[in-house]
Write a protein that holds these residues in place. Structure first.
Motif, short mmCIF file in Angstrom:
data_model
loop_
_atom_site.label_atom_id
_atom_site.label_comp_id
_atom_site.label_asym_id
_atom_site.label_seq_id
_atom_site.Cartn_x
_atom_site.Cartn_y
_atom_site.Cartn_z
N CYS A 226 0.86 -1.18 0.00
CA CYS A 226 0.00 0.00 0.00
C CYS A 226 0.90 1.23 0.00
O CYS A 226 2.11 1.14 0.24
CB CYS A 226 -0.93 0.01 1.21
SG CYS A 226 -0.05 0.06 2.80
N GLU A 235 -0.46 -3.47 3.99
CA GLU A 235 -1.73 -3.53 4.70
C GLU A 235 -2.23 -4.96 4.68
O GLU A 235 -1.87 -5.74 3.79
CB GLU A 235 -2.77 -2.59 4.08
CG GLU A 235 -3.10 -2.84 2.64
CD GLU A 235 -3.99 -1.75 2.05
OE1 GLU A 235 -4.38 -0.85 2.79
OE2 GLU A 235 -4.27 -1.82 0.84
N ARG A 236 -3.07 -5.30 5.68
CA ARG A 236 -3.54 -6.67 5.80
C ARG A 236 -5.06 -6.71 5.73
O ARG A 236 -5.74 -5.73 6.05
CB ARG A 236 -3.07 -7.30 7.13
CG ARG A 236 -1.57 -7.50 7.16
CD ARG A 236 -1.13 -8.34 8.33
NE ARG A 236 0.29 -8.66 8.23
CZ ARG A 236 0.77 -9.71 7.57
NH1 ARG A 236 -0.07 -10.52 6.95
NH2 ARG A 236 2.07 -9.94 7.51
N TRP A 242 -9.31 -4.33 3.57
CA TRP A 242 -7.90 -3.99 3.75
C TRP A 242 -7.79 -2.94 4.83
O TRP A 242 -8.48 -1.92 4.80
CB TRP A 242 -7.31 -3.47 2.45
CG TRP A 242 -7.22 -4.51 1.38
CD1 TRP A 242 -7.95 -4.58 0.25
CD2 TRP A 242 -6.34 -5.65 1.36
NE1 TRP A 242 -7.60 -5.69 -0.49
CE2 TRP A 242 -6.60 -6.36 0.17
CE3 TRP A 242 -5.36 -6.12 2.23
CZ2 TRP A 242 -5.93 -7.52 -0.17
CZ3 TRP A 242 -4.68 -7.28 1.88
CH2 TRP A 242 -4.96 -7.97 0.70
N ARG A 243 -6.90 -3.16 5.81
CA ARG A 243 -6.79 -2.25 6.95
C ARG A 243 -5.31 -2.03 7.30
O ARG A 243 -4.44 -2.78 6.93
CB ARG A 243 -7.48 -2.82 8.19
CG ARG A 243 -8.96 -3.13 8.01
CD ARG A 243 -9.51 -3.76 9.28
NE ARG A 243 -10.88 -4.21 9.16
CZ ARG A 243 -11.93 -3.48 9.43
NH1 ARG A 243 -11.78 -2.24 9.83
NH2 ARG A 243 -13.16 -3.97 9.31
N ASP A 244 -5.09 -0.96 8.09
CA ASP A 244 -3.82 -0.71 8.78
C ASP A 244 -2.61 -0.66 7.85
O ASP A 244 -1.64 -1.40 8.00
CB ASP A 244 -3.57 -1.77 9.86
CG ASP A 244 -4.64 -1.78 10.92
OD1 ASP A 244 -5.20 -0.70 11.17
OD2 ASP A 244 -4.91 -2.83 11.49
N CYS A 245 -2.66 0.23 6.87
CA CYS A 245 -1.50 0.44 6.01
C CYS A 245 -0.36 0.99 6.86
O CYS A 245 -0.53 1.95 7.61
CB CYS A 245 -1.85 1.40 4.87
SG CYS A 245 -0.47 1.76 3.76
N THR A 246 0.83 0.39 6.74
CA THR A 246 1.96 0.79 7.57
C THR A 246 2.72 1.98 6.99
O THR A 246 3.67 2.47 7.62
CB THR A 246 2.92 -0.38 7.76
OG1 THR A 246 3.38 -0.83 6.47
CG2 THR A 246 2.23 -1.54 8.48
#
Length: 739
Positions: A226, A235-236, A242-246
């Protein structure tokens, strides 16, 4: 599906982008809940009426008296650049270049008329609210589904009825049938709407006309690259989204030598005030350091005056007047009670979500950003609904992960449920008997009736009568239908030897006997003696628990009949929901006393800076007092107390201090303490000092006065709820002023 794909391909060839004639209109109660070119009419989103093109939104034209889209602005995100995207960050959403309002996966509360729901971000835009106004009231669910101001029994649609009646019913998800139970309509079998779609089940769970809306079609646990404007990350997939893009996110530019806003420039256009006693001035950030203060520095002074000026990242330096001239500046003292520009703080929010805030250039925390990745419910809350067919209720409880658990089994007050009027039969006795029970109006089985309809004999039994000759007899046998068969031929052997005796089991673990008479015939069986009270394997239930008010529910206790035809003791109560610790002001009756509680303390209302409770000490010029207060509802985020301080002696070695302690924080709660100088500092959110120990640990602030400054005046203490709410449980706040 084939018809839809064909129509879609034709539209790519140039047809107008209009919804199909049979598309279900979106529900609404105001225009801004509808798509572009639509308006809200009679609770539905329809094409906006018009007389000319000027009556329509940009990108739409007036055709046939309604606003129709002229053409698609875009087909993918790559076309949303330049003049098509004046905001600088756009995506192609439903054929139009739309500004990115949010990040995919975010959620926020929403409201449609009287109903509350959740709307989620998908493709950079906030999607339709899950709350939908129903055409009809759904009786027995405790909600005002049609938003007419009347709930369930107060609504004429849910009026008195005769037990056993049935009628059609409807929810936002479809139609069904409801039954009259206890003289009120209950148990509509129509499907109920969920807050959000459950990804991947191809069902429109929230009944908004879209299947799996807000879902990305990914598989839980998958990962993918992402990117943001600041770089790349990963992201996971969680819950089909899809969540929590680093990847780092753009932030306000601060003086730290980094490109915080990711625009290609570092520390650009950052200035701050550097005024001192000689005059006003500003300084500029260059390569992460403040430079070039324009304030004049050499001006006359008198007496033993002192002067302060900002320095470093968040510090201050001082100088004193000697012989009518300012001495040199002292070393820069970085403040320890403030944040550092660019620092990030994350915290919990909403329904197990997360939010963050950044420290700004003035060394103060900025506003909390939008809450992300929320669940669907508050941990510990319960939801109850009528079981299909109106027979009892079922419940589910929100888990610690803010997701709903499984529905409990159906039951009427915890008992095995049934449909009123139904009958159930079972064999009884040993002569083909039958006993019955009937489902009562409360959707629970009544007791078993007496054993009835027994036959003449027990299958396999023999009956005999004398015939010619001594000990001669003819015999008949009892059939499987518990009726005697025909007598057989006369036999000279008889049935038995005179004086013989035999026994057999009978009834409920009983015994009966018979003897052989002088004619070599068995006598009739005696009465069944020593019988028990139940048949082995029988099962009985009874209601248990405290009450069924509020969130509480009755449970069920069970006992079974053992091999000796005796009842075992009732087992423990199962399925009951007992009173819990009350959460004030959330609209839920957790302690099951008949209503939600709110227990304001005697200092309320003191939930804002400008409405602080003034505390005084009548015996001292500076306060030395304690108060016992409560956070009295889930809406009560903080309590504010204020006091006046008097600056006494102020020389090195004899400085005065303000000490604030917070004790007896209720178990399960986490309260923090902040100290502000005056109301303005409170409103600005710039504390002199703070304490955030975490959990229910004690908090303590010690703030020392500033030498050569008059530190007298108004101070404000804030007790802020970070998490938890214990109804009626008091904390103790102790304030020692400048002492």
């Amino acid at each position: 599906m084939r018809r839809f794909l064909a129509a879609f391909l034709l539209c790519l060839a140039g047809c107008a982008d209009a919804p199909p004639d049979d598309a279900a209109p979106q529900r609404c109660d105001r225009d801004d809940q509808c798509l572009g070119g639509q308006s809200c009419r009679d609770g539905r989103c329809v094409a906006a009426p018009c007389d000319e093109a000027a009556d329509c939104e940009p990108g739409y034209t007036c055709q046939g008296g309604t606003c129709q889209r002229e053409r698609d602005d875009c087909r993918d995100d790559a076309e949303c650049v330049g003049d098509r995207c004046p905001g600088g960050a756009c995506r192609c959403v439903e054929g139009r270049c739309a500004s990115i309002e949010c990040r995919d996966g975010e959620s926020r509360p929403c409201r449609v008329d009287c109903l509350e729901g959740v709307e989620r971000c998908n493709q950079g835009a906030w999607r339709q609210c899950s709350a939908q106004i129903a055409d009809h009231e759904t009786c027995g669910d405790g909600l005002d589904n049609d938003c007419d101001g009347r709930v369930d029994d107060a609504d004429p649609l849910c009026g008195a009825c005769t037990d056993g009646q049935e009628r059609p019913c409807r929810t936002a998800c479809g139609t069904g049938v409801e039954r009259c139970v206890g003289e009120s309509w209950q148990g509509c079998t129509a499907p109920r709407a969920h807050d959000v779609d459950i990804c991947g089940n191809d069902v429109d769970d929230d009944c908004n006309g879209e299947v799996d809306d807000g879902c990305d079609g990914c598989r839980d646990g998958d990962a993918r690259p992402c990117a943001t404007r600041c770089g790349e990350g990963e992201e996971r997939c969680d819950g089909g989204r899809w969540r929590d893009c680093t990847a780092a996110e753009p932030a306000d530019e601060t003086c730290n030598g980094r490109d915080d806003d990711c625009d290609g420039a570092t520390d650009e256009e950052i200035v701050r005030d550097c005024t001192n006693a000689c005059g006003a001035g500003v300084e500029t950030c260059k390569q992460g350091e403040w430079q070039g203060c324009t304030a004049p520095d050499g001006c006359p002074c008198t007496g033993d005056a002192s002067d302060d000026q900002v320095c470093g990242a968040c510090g201050v330096r001082s100088r004193t007047c000697a012989r009518e001239a300012w001495g040199p500046w002292g070393a820069c003292r970085e403040r320890e009670d403030v944040c550092r520009p660019g620092d990030e703080e994350r915290g919990g929010c909403g329904r197990c979500g997360t939010q963050r805030r950044l420290c700004n250039a003035d060394c103060g925390w900025g506003d909390w950003q939008a809450c992300r990745d929320e669940g669907t419910c508050e941990p510990g809350t319960t939801e109850t609904e009528d079981c299909p067919g109106g027979c009892g209720t079922r419940t589910r409880t929100c888990t610690d992960a803010c997701g709903w658990g499984e529905w409990s089994g159906c039951g009427a007050g915890g008992l095995e449920s049934c449909v009123p009027g139904d009958e159930e039969a079972r064999p009884c006795g040993d002569r083909c008997g039958v006993q019955r029970r009937r489902c009562e109006d409360a959707c629970a089985w009544g007791p078993w009736g007496e054993c009835g309809g027994e036959g003449e004999c027990r299958p396999g039994d023999e009956g005999a009568e004398a015939c010619a000759g001594a000990c001669a007899a003819r015999v008949r046998v009892c059939g499987e239908d518990c009726a005697w068969g025909d007598f057989g031929a006369c036999s000279s052997e008889g049935q038995c030897t005179p004086g013989d005796r035999e026994t057999r089991d009978c009834g409920l673990c009983g015994e009966q006997s018979r003897t052989c008479d002088d004619g070599c015939l068995w006598s009739d069986w005696s009465e069944c003696g020593g019988a028990g009270v139940c048949a082995p394997g029988d099962r009985e239930e009874r209601r248990c628990g405290t009450t069924d008010r509020g969130i509480c529910e009755y449970g069920v206790q069970v006992r079974t009949c053992d091999g000796a035809c005796a009842w075992t003791p009732f087992d423990g109560c199962r399925g009951n929901v007992e009173p819990q610790r009350e959460i004030c002001g959330d609209g839920v009756d957790q302690d099951c006393d008949g209503g939600d509680q709110r227990q304001p303390d005697r200092y309320e209302p003191n939930n804002e800076c400008g409405r602080c409770t003034v505390v005084r000490d009548d015996d001292e010029p500076d306060v030395n007092v304690w108060v016992e207060g409560t956070i009295d509802s889930v809406e009560d985020r903080a309590d504010f107390y204020c006091f006046d301080a008097h600056d006494g002696i102020s020389i090195p070695g004899f400085t005065e201090r303000i000490v604030v302690t917070l004790e007896r924080v209720p178990n399960g709660a986490d309260f923090d303490v902040y100290l502000y100088q005056n109301d303005a500092g409170c409103r600005a959110g710039t504390p002199l000092a703070l304490s955030r120990a975490g959990g229910s640990a004690d908090e303590r602030i010690e703030w020392g006065e500033r030498l050569r400054d008059d530190d007298g005046g108004r101070y404000v203490v804030e007790v802020r709820r970070f998490q938890g709410n214990v109804c009626g449980a008091a904390y103790r706040l102790t304030i020692n002023g400048l002492n």
